[in-house]
Design a protein around this motif. Structure first.
Motif, PDB file in Angstrom:
ATOM      1  N   ASP A   1      38.844  65.303  18.044  1.00 38.15           N
ATOM      2  CA  ASP A   1      39.433  66.416  17.309  1.00 38.15           C
ATOM      3  C   ASP A   1      39.282  67.740  18.043  1.00 38.15           C
ATOM      4  O   ASP A   1      39.496  68.818  17.452  1.00 38.15           O
ATOM      5  CB  ASP A   1      38.828  66.518  15.906  1.00 38.15           C
ATOM      6  N   ALA A   2      38.890  67.707  19.330  1.00 41.88           N
ATOM      7  CA  ALA A   2      38.814  68.874  20.216  1.00 41.88           C
ATOM      8  C   ALA A   2      37.700  69.838  19.815  1.00 41.88           C
ATOM      9  O   ALA A   2      37.768  71.035  20.134  1.00 41.88           O
ATOM     10  CB  ALA A   2      40.153  69.616  20.268  1.00 41.88           C
ATOM     11  N   THR A   3      36.664  69.348  19.150  1.00 38.62           N
ATOM     12  CA  THR A   3      35.551  70.212  18.751  1.00 38.62           C
ATOM     13  C   THR A   3      34.250  69.665  19.294  1.00 38.62           C
ATOM     14  O   THR A   3      34.117  68.473  19.585  1.00 38.62           O
ATOM     15  CB  THR A   3      35.446  70.326  17.216  1.00 38.62           C
ATOM     16  N   VAL A   4      33.269  70.555  19.399  1.00 30.51           N
ATOM     17  CA  VAL A   4      31.882  70.211  19.694  1.00 30.51           C
ATOM     18  C   VAL A   4      31.049  70.725  18.525  1.00 30.51           C
ATOM     19  O   VAL A   4      31.221  71.864  18.100  1.00 30.51           O
ATOM     20  CB  VAL A   4      31.404  70.839  21.021  1.00 30.51           C
ATOM     21  N   LYS A   5      30.141  69.877  18.025  1.00 26.02           N
ATOM     22  CA  LYS A   5      29.339  70.266  16.873  1.00 26.02           C
ATOM     23  C   LYS A   5      27.860  70.061  17.175  1.00 26.02           C
ATOM     24  O   LYS A   5      27.476  69.119  17.870  1.00 26.02           O
ATOM     25  CB  LYS A   5      29.732  69.467  15.620  1.00 26.02           C
ATOM     26  N   ILE A   6      27.053  70.972  16.647  1.00 25.44           N
ATOM     27  CA  ILE A   6      25.601  70.935  16.795  1.00 25.44           C
ATOM     28  C   ILE A   6      25.008  70.609  15.430  1.00 25.44           C
ATOM     29  O   ILE A   6      25.303  71.289  14.436  1.00 25.44           O
ATOM     30  CB  ILE A   6      25.043  72.279  17.317  1.00 25.44           C
ATOM     31  N   TRP A   7      24.160  69.579  15.395  1.00 29.53           N
ATOM     32  CA  TRP A   7      23.625  69.073  14.126  1.00 29.53           C
ATOM     33  C   TRP A   7      22.111  69.222  14.104  1.00 29.53           C
ATOM     34  O   TRP A   7      21.441  69.035  15.113  1.00 29.53           O
ATOM     35  CB  TRP A   7      23.974  67.599  13.945  1.00 29.53           C
ATOM     36  N   ASP A   8      21.599  69.544  12.918  1.00 29.97           N
ATOM     37  CA  ASP A   8      20.162  69.525  12.654  1.00 29.97           C
ATOM     38  C   ASP A   8      19.818  68.224  11.940  1.00 29.97           C
ATOM     39  O   ASP A   8      20.396  67.907  10.887  1.00 29.97           O
ATOM     40  CB  ASP A   8      19.736  70.706  11.782  1.00 29.97           C
ATOM     41  N   ILE A   9      18.881  67.474  12.492  1.00 28.67           N
ATOM     42  CA  ILE A   9      18.465  66.208  11.900  1.00 28.67           C
ATOM     43  C   ILE A   9      17.161  66.438  11.141  1.00 28.67           C
ATOM     44  O   ILE A   9      16.198  66.973  11.698  1.00 28.67           O
ATOM     45  CB  ILE A   9      18.277  65.131  12.989  1.00 28.67           C
ATOM     46  N   PRO A  10      17.080  66.061   9.876  1.00 29.94           N
ATOM     47  CA  PRO A  10      15.839  66.260   9.116  1.00 29.94           C
ATOM     48  C   PRO A  10      14.705  65.417   9.683  1.00 29.94           C
ATOM     49  O   PRO A  10      14.914  64.347  10.257  1.00 29.94           O
ATOM     50  CB  PRO A  10      16.204  65.826   7.694  1.00 29.94           C
ATOM     51  N   LYS A  11      13.506  65.922   9.530  1.00 28.52           N
ATOM     52  CA  LYS A  11      12.329  65.242  10.088  1.00 28.52           C
ATOM     53  C   LYS A  11      11.939  64.012   9.284  1.00 28.52           C
ATOM     54  O   LYS A  11      11.254  63.137   9.795  1.00 28.52           O
ATOM     55  CB  LYS A  11      11.154  66.221  10.168  1.00 28.52           C
ATOM     56  N   HIS A  12      12.363  63.941   8.033  1.00 25.35           N
ATOM     57  CA  HIS A  12      12.105  62.746   7.234  1.00 25.35           C
ATOM     58  C   HIS A  12      13.291  61.784   7.388  1.00 25.35           C
ATOM     59  O   HIS A  12      14.281  62.086   8.064  1.00 25.35           O
ATOM     60  CB  HIS A  12      11.907  63.118   5.762  1.00 25.35           C
ATOM     61  N   LEU A  13      13.200  60.623   6.784  1.00 27.69           N
ATOM     62  CA  LEU A  13      14.274  59.639   6.890  1.00 27.69           C
ATOM     63  C   LEU A  13      15.539  60.161   6.224  1.00 27.69           C
ATOM     64  O   LEU A  13      15.486  60.856   5.199  1.00 27.69           O
ATOM     65  CB  LEU A  13      13.841  58.330   6.226  1.00 27.69           C
ATOM     66  N   LEU A  14      16.688  59.814   6.806  1.00 28.89           N
ATOM     67  CA  LEU A  14      17.962  60.227   6.226  1.00 28.89           C
ATOM     68  C   LEU A  14      18.178  59.517   4.891  1.00 28.89           C
ATOM     69  O   LEU A  14      18.050  58.295   4.797  1.00 28.89           O
ATOM     70  CB  LEU A  14      19.116  59.894   7.171  1.00 28.89           C
ATOM     71  N   THR A  15      18.479  60.305   3.867  1.00 28.71           N
ATOM     72  CA  THR A  15      18.717  59.749   2.535  1.00 28.71           C
ATOM     73  C   THR A  15      20.183  59.815   2.131  1.00 28.71           C
ATOM     74  O   THR A  15      20.603  59.141   1.210  1.00 28.71           O
ATOM     75  CB  THR A  15      17.875  60.496   1.492  1.00 28.71           C
TER      76      THR A  15
ATOM     77  N   GLY B   1      35.177  60.352  12.760  1.00 28.73           N
ATOM     78  CA  GLY B   1      34.170  59.883  13.695  1.00 28.73           C
ATOM     79  C   GLY B   1      32.777  60.079  13.135  1.00 28.73           C
ATOM     80  O   GLY B   1      32.521  61.014  12.365  1.00 28.73           O
ATOM     81  N   ALA B   2      31.854  59.200  13.512  1.00 28.98           N
ATOM     82  CA  ALA B   2      30.487  59.280  12.988  1.00 28.98           C
ATOM     83  C   ALA B   2      29.543  58.648  13.994  1.00 28.98           C
ATOM     84  O   ALA B   2      29.945  57.920  14.899  1.00 28.98           O
ATOM     85  CB  ALA B   2      30.365  58.572  11.645  1.00 28.98           C
ATOM     86  N   PHE B   3      28.265  58.950  13.813  1.00 23.83           N
ATOM     87  CA  PHE B   3      27.225  58.292  14.586  1.00 23.83           C
ATOM     88  C   PHE B   3      25.990  58.140  13.717  1.00 23.83           C
ATOM     89  O   PHE B   3      25.805  58.859  12.725  1.00 23.83           O
ATOM     90  CB  PHE B   3      26.907  59.045  15.893  1.00 23.83           C
ATOM     91  N   LEU B   4      25.158  57.176  14.091  1.00 21.23           N
ATOM     92  CA  LEU B   4      23.931  56.875  13.371  1.00 21.23           C
ATOM     93  C   LEU B   4      22.751  57.537  14.059  1.00 21.23           C
ATOM     94  O   LEU B   4      22.703  57.614  15.292  1.00 21.23           O
ATOM     95  CB  LEU B   4      23.697  55.365  13.308  1.00 21.23           C
ATOM     96  N   VAL B   5      21.789  57.987  13.280  1.00 22.86           N
ATOM     97  CA  VAL B   5      20.525  58.510  13.802  1.00 22.86           C
ATOM     98  C   VAL B   5      19.407  57.698  13.151  1.00 22.86           C
ATOM     99  O   VAL B   5      19.145  57.825  11.954  1.00 22.86           O
ATOM    100  CB  VAL B   5      20.360  60.009  13.507  1.00 22.86           C
ATOM    101  N   ILE B   6      18.764  56.838  13.955  1.00 23.32           N
ATOM    102  CA  ILE B   6      17.755  55.911  13.452  1.00 23.32           C
ATOM    103  C   ILE B   6      16.394  56.327  13.993  1.00 23.32           C
ATOM    104  O   ILE B   6      16.270  56.595  15.187  1.00 23.32           O
ATOM    105  CB  ILE B   6      18.081  54.469  13.902  1.00 23.32           C
ATOM    106  N   PRO B   7      15.357  56.414  13.157  1.00 20.21           N
ATOM    107  CA  PRO B   7      14.007  56.672  13.686  1.00 20.21           C
ATOM    108  C   PRO B   7      13.620  55.628  14.717  1.00 20.21           C
ATOM    109  O   PRO B   7      13.913  54.438  14.563  1.00 20.21           O
ATOM    110  CB  PRO B   7      13.123  56.606  12.433  1.00 20.21           C
ATOM    111  N   ILE B   8      12.974  56.059  15.766  1.00 22.48           N
ATOM    112  CA  ILE B   8      12.721  55.191  16.910  1.00 22.48           C
ATOM    113  C   ILE B   8      11.841  54.004  16.539  1.00 22.48           C
ATOM    114  O   ILE B   8      11.918  52.934  17.156  1.00 22.48           O
ATOM    115  CB  ILE B   8      12.096  56.011  18.066  1.00 22.48           C
ATOM    116  N   HIS B   9      10.996  54.155  15.513  1.00 22.73           N
ATOM    117  CA  HIS B   9      10.104  53.062  15.114  1.00 22.73           C
ATOM    118  C   HIS B   9      10.694  52.187  14.004  1.00 22.73           C
ATOM    119  O   HIS B   9      10.044  51.230  13.591  1.00 22.73           O
ATOM    120  CB  HIS B   9       8.751  53.625  14.654  1.00 22.73           C
ATOM    121  N   GLN B  10      11.886  52.500  13.546  1.00 26.36           N
ATOM    122  CA  GLN B  10      12.505  51.719  12.468  1.00 26.36           C
ATOM    123  C   GLN B  10      13.330  50.587  13.090  1.00 26.36           C
ATOM    124  O   GLN B  10      14.561  50.622  13.134  1.00 26.36           O
ATOM    125  CB  GLN B  10      13.386  52.614  11.595  1.00 26.36           C
ATOM    126  N   THR B  11      12.639  49.568  13.578  1.00 24.37           N
ATOM    127  CA  THR B  11      13.310  48.443  14.206  1.00 24.37           C
ATOM    128  C   THR B  11      13.653  47.381  13.167  1.00 24.37           C
ATOM    129  O   THR B  11      13.324  47.511  11.988  1.00 24.37           O
ATOM    130  CB  THR B  11      12.411  47.845  15.302  1.00 24.37           C
TER     131      THR B  11
END
Length: 524
Positions: free
Chosen positions: A104-118, A58-68
């Motif tokens: 998968d019966a887990t909960v995970k906490i993620w830190d998102i970097p302040k710069h764009l994801l590379t 499983g995955a999800f995307l994190v997009i900067p709010i101004h990156q349209t």
């Protein structure tokens, strides 16, 4: 029989929905094909997170709010779950922390970097292991920091305290086991002292989250509930579901008596789920339909008929999920009071829809923007676990407020990176640089405030007419005095606009400095 007028006076009677233009949408986004009944989208003033398809997990995307615009097909993802991601929620007190739960019966906490994801993020800051079956729903506590609730297909609600150093937490601080079927929805009241749940056994339960005791239980047979929602401090609950004849309906309940609803209203005969959203600042209720493009909105009142229908936003593009922007991320200059992010999988599109109050004035509308919940917790995790209740810390949405600074907000006592666990935030050099710029911007704001005060005092001494102080607004005696007062007010408005333009230039300069620092830190 008394006669009631068909229309009632309301400042939100003419609220309308305004979809974003094509260039302000998010295109080519691979939205998940899961049939789970969740939002699949989470938004804050910095990022928009969307559950996506991923082979082998499983995955999800994190997009900067101004990156349209169009999204790169190889855009990095947050992928660390072994099963499909079922729900994601941003932390209400840290715009760079997000929680996710999975099959998968887990909960995970993620830190998102302040710069764009590379590159892809695969290692989570914390992993919560306790559920025996897949976890379908997570909720952050509204006022206490580092407290998160999770519920899964093992019929249990688990309360987790993230204020620990262990990267893997296997024992929740509390487990609520009073349900006998899958929990479909959870909602907190304003201070987080009560928890309302909607279960697949068609019952609404009001639970004390710290003790796990059921305070109220609805056993009304004519309303099969799917989602439940607290209506702020009104001591009322709202639920969406279906009637005995399979019509979609909404029901309003009294918090102290869940035996019979106060109001039941049938909407239509469609089969899609109804997602309710409540804005406690404007007392407006939004009902979003899954499977079609409609958004109905109402105004809630304390007197009959309680539910006052306003209007309906219609679109031919059906939404699979929905995300909402917190109030501190709205555009107050456009009189925007709510913003949705519609997931349209048929076009791989995310479309923002703004709810706008039509106003002619360009100034800040204080009557539609009261004090609202900010990004600062009112309690620590341990204080809430010890039985303390506090309402949210309120802030003003007026432009220029210190708490609404566009720079990332950090705790006052930030521990050094050597004493904390590794990888708490990526890029510690960037964090210190941000603090220095924040201090410089605070000094510049104070200097600007002093200059404005000095100018206002000088203007106060000059603005005299017939021996009266114009700031006290005496009534004009002649037509000539009225014209003079009008021209002076126009001059004051011109000066204020010049000050605003100067402040905008300073903000742009600070943004350029931040961008340069981020580029420098990214090189190293």
């Amino acid at each position: 029989m008394s006669w009631h007028p068909q229309y009632r006076s309301s400042k939100f009677r003419h609220v309308y929905g305004k979809p974003a233009s094509k260039e302000k949408c998010y295109d080519c986004v691979p939205i998940t094909c899961s049939v789970h009944d969740n939002h699949f989208c989470a938004v804050n003033p910095h990022f928009i997170a969307v559950v996506t398809e991923c082979a082998g997990g499983g995955a999800f995307l994190v997009i900067p709010i101004h990156q349209t615009g169009k999204l790169d097909p190889h855009y990095p993802r947050v992928c660390g779950h072994r099963g499909n991601v079922l729900d994601i929620k941003w932390s209400p007190f840290d715009d760079f922390v997000i929680a996710s739960c999975s099959e998968d019966a887990t909960v995970k906490i993620w830190d998102i970097p302040k710069h764009l994801l590379t590159r892809n993020i695969t290692s989570a800051r914390k992993e919560l292991l306790g559920h025996a079956r897949r976890v379908g729903l997570i909720e952050w506590h509204p006022t206490a920091s580092n407290i998160i609730f999770s519920t899964g297909y093992d019929y249990k609600i688990m309360i987790w305290n993230l204020d620990t150093k262990e990267p893997v937490i296997q024992n929740p601080v509390k487990t609520i086991s009073c349900h006998r079927d899958v929990i479909l929805s959870m909602s907190f009241n304003t201070d987080g002292s009560l928890l309302a749940t909607a279960c697949r056994d068609r019952k609404i339960r009001l639970v004390d989250p710290r003790s796990g005791v059921i305070l109220q239980e609805a056993s009304y047979k004519n309303h099969r509930v799917n989602k439940v929602l607290f209506l702020g401090n009104m001591k009322r609950l709202l639920s969406t579901g279906t009637s005995r004849w399979n019509n979609r309906q909404i029901a309003l309940w009294e918090q102290g008596d869940l035996s019979v609803p106060l109001v039941e209203e049938d909407l239509d005969g469609s089969s899609g789920l109804l997602f309710p959203f409540y804005d406690s600042d404007t007392h407006m209720l939004y009902v979003v339909s899954k499977g079609d493009g409609n958004i109905r909105y109402y105004e809630i009142s304390t007197e009959k008929p309680y539910l006052n229908y306003l209007m309906e936003y219609r679109s031919h593009l059906p939404q699979k999920g929905i995300g909402i922007m917190p109030k501190r991320g709205l555009d107050v200059s456009a009189c925007e009071i709510f913003r949705f992010y519609k997931l349209i999988p048929g076009k791989s599109l995310i479309e923002p829809v703004s709810m706008i109050v039509p106003r002619q004035s360009e100034s800040y509308q204080e009557d539609i923007y009261p004090m609202t919940a900010g990004a600062q917790p009112a309690l620590t995790a341990q204080e809430w676990l010890n039985g303390i209740n506090k309402g949210p810390v309120l802030v003003s949405l007026r432009p220029g407020s210190e708490i609404l600074n566009s720079l990332p907000q950090f705790p006052e006592k930030e521990p050094s990176p050597l004493s904390t666990e590794s990888n708490w935030y990526q890029g510690s050099t960037e964090r210190t640089a941000m603090k220095e710029i924040q201090k410089q911007s605070g000094i510049q704001e104070k200097r600007g405030q002093k200059k404005v005060e000095e100018r206002s005092q000088g203007d106060r001494q000059m603005q005299l007419s017939n021996g009266f102080d114009l700031f006290e607004c005496p009534p004009p005696k002649t037509e000539n005095e009225l014209l003079q007062m009008f021209y002076r007010q126009q001059e004051e408005i011109r000066k204020l606009r010049e000050l605003v333009n100067q402040r905008d230039i300073q903000v742009k300069q600070l943004e350029l400095e931040i961008k340069n620092i981020r580029m420098d830190s990214g090189r190293y």
